[in-house]
Design a protein around this motif. Sequence first.
Motif, PDB file in Angstrom:
ATOM      1  N   HIS A 121     -21.082   6.431  -0.614  1.00 59.76           N
ATOM      2  CA  HIS A 121     -20.956   7.642   0.193  1.00 59.76           C
ATOM      3  C   HIS A 121     -19.753   8.443  -0.291  1.00 59.76           C
ATOM      4  O   HIS A 121     -18.616   7.984  -0.156  1.00 59.76           O
ATOM      5  N   ASP A 162     -17.116   5.031   2.985  1.00 65.39           N
ATOM      6  CA  ASP A 162     -18.198   4.112   3.378  1.00 65.39           C
ATOM      7  C   ASP A 162     -17.992   3.571   4.788  1.00 65.39           C
ATOM      8  O   ASP A 162     -18.970   3.227   5.473  1.00 65.39           O
ATOM      9  N   ARG A 164     -17.564   4.800   7.489  1.00 66.42           N
ATOM     10  CA  ARG A 164     -18.211   5.568   8.551  1.00 66.42           C
ATOM     11  C   ARG A 164     -19.720   5.321   8.633  1.00 66.42           C
ATOM     12  O   ARG A 164     -20.404   5.972   9.428  1.00 66.42           O
ATOM     13  N   PHE A 165     -20.233   4.394   7.847  1.00 57.28           N
ATOM     14  CA  PHE A 165     -21.672   4.157   7.791  1.00 57.28           C
ATOM     15  C   PHE A 165     -21.949   2.691   8.139  1.00 57.28           C
ATOM     16  O   PHE A 165     -22.054   1.828   7.259  1.00 57.28           O
ATOM     17  N   TYR A 167     -24.409   0.895   8.955  1.00 58.68           N
ATOM     18  CA  TYR A 167     -25.557   0.155   8.425  1.00 58.68           C
ATOM     19  C   TYR A 167     -25.216  -0.559   7.133  1.00 58.68           C
ATOM     20  O   TYR A 167     -25.764  -1.625   6.849  1.00 58.68           O
TER      21      TYR A 167
END
Length: 279
Positions: A121, A162, A164-165, A167
């Motif tokens: 990301h 990353d 903030r994601f 999953y």
Amino acid sequence: MSGGLDIALIQTRTPATAPAALAHVEPLVREAAAGGAKFILTPEGTNVLEQRRDRRDAVVTDEDADLVVLGLRRLAAELGVWLLIGSAIVRSGHVGDSRAANRSLLIDAAGGIVARYDKLHVFDVDLPNGERYRESATVRPGDAAAVADTPWGRLGLSICYDIRFPYLYRHLAKAGAAMIAVPAAFTAPTGQTHWETLLRARAIETGAFVLAPAQGGLHEDGRRTWGRSTVVGPWGEILARADHDHPCILAAKLDMEAVAKARAAVPALTHDRDFQPAQ
């Protein structure tokens, strides 16, 4: 593991050239190893932290020719430690795409590269204070997650934005990661409000140790990063934290049995359910 795992996070203020960057980080790694650390982690942009594209393009090279990557591989072998280069900015190697890779490199105690991860990301944001970042203009995002075996358990790799994601972190945990690295160069405005909360949330959600070495302070290209390198336990507790943005070593001891205890107490990783998406 008897006695736990001694780790060290290296907090840096990386200069804008590779020779200066290696001279900056090498003494900190040596000091961490002398203090007993068996696994040492450095931040995002360990080899160069320069957002002015013309200047960065002038110094970025291939992974196997990068002065900092080569120097830290030799150092890991000399010291007999595992080392995560949180990220090195290197040529991506993709034909027709001149953008660099923002790449984590896991180095074993013989100096070999045992895992690579290119940041998934990229940081394209407009902050409320007027700061604007377009990492996608200079960094080619990766397309694969990475989990690697270490002598102490599996390590999941991620980089900065990353975090903030969620999953991605759930995937890393379900792939067996007991530790997840989050090397970063967090901006000061977002770091002040979000850094610790995000790190603790990812640790709680995954029941894994979160290891977050950070850049800190005012850099040569004008950016200011938050620092506050942090180690979070699998129950979400802060095990170690730097309270400033200056270069330093943050040591911690990890009880790897705590991962199984946290996941047994709250087995959320086994409770996934299929559902209809919201309309």
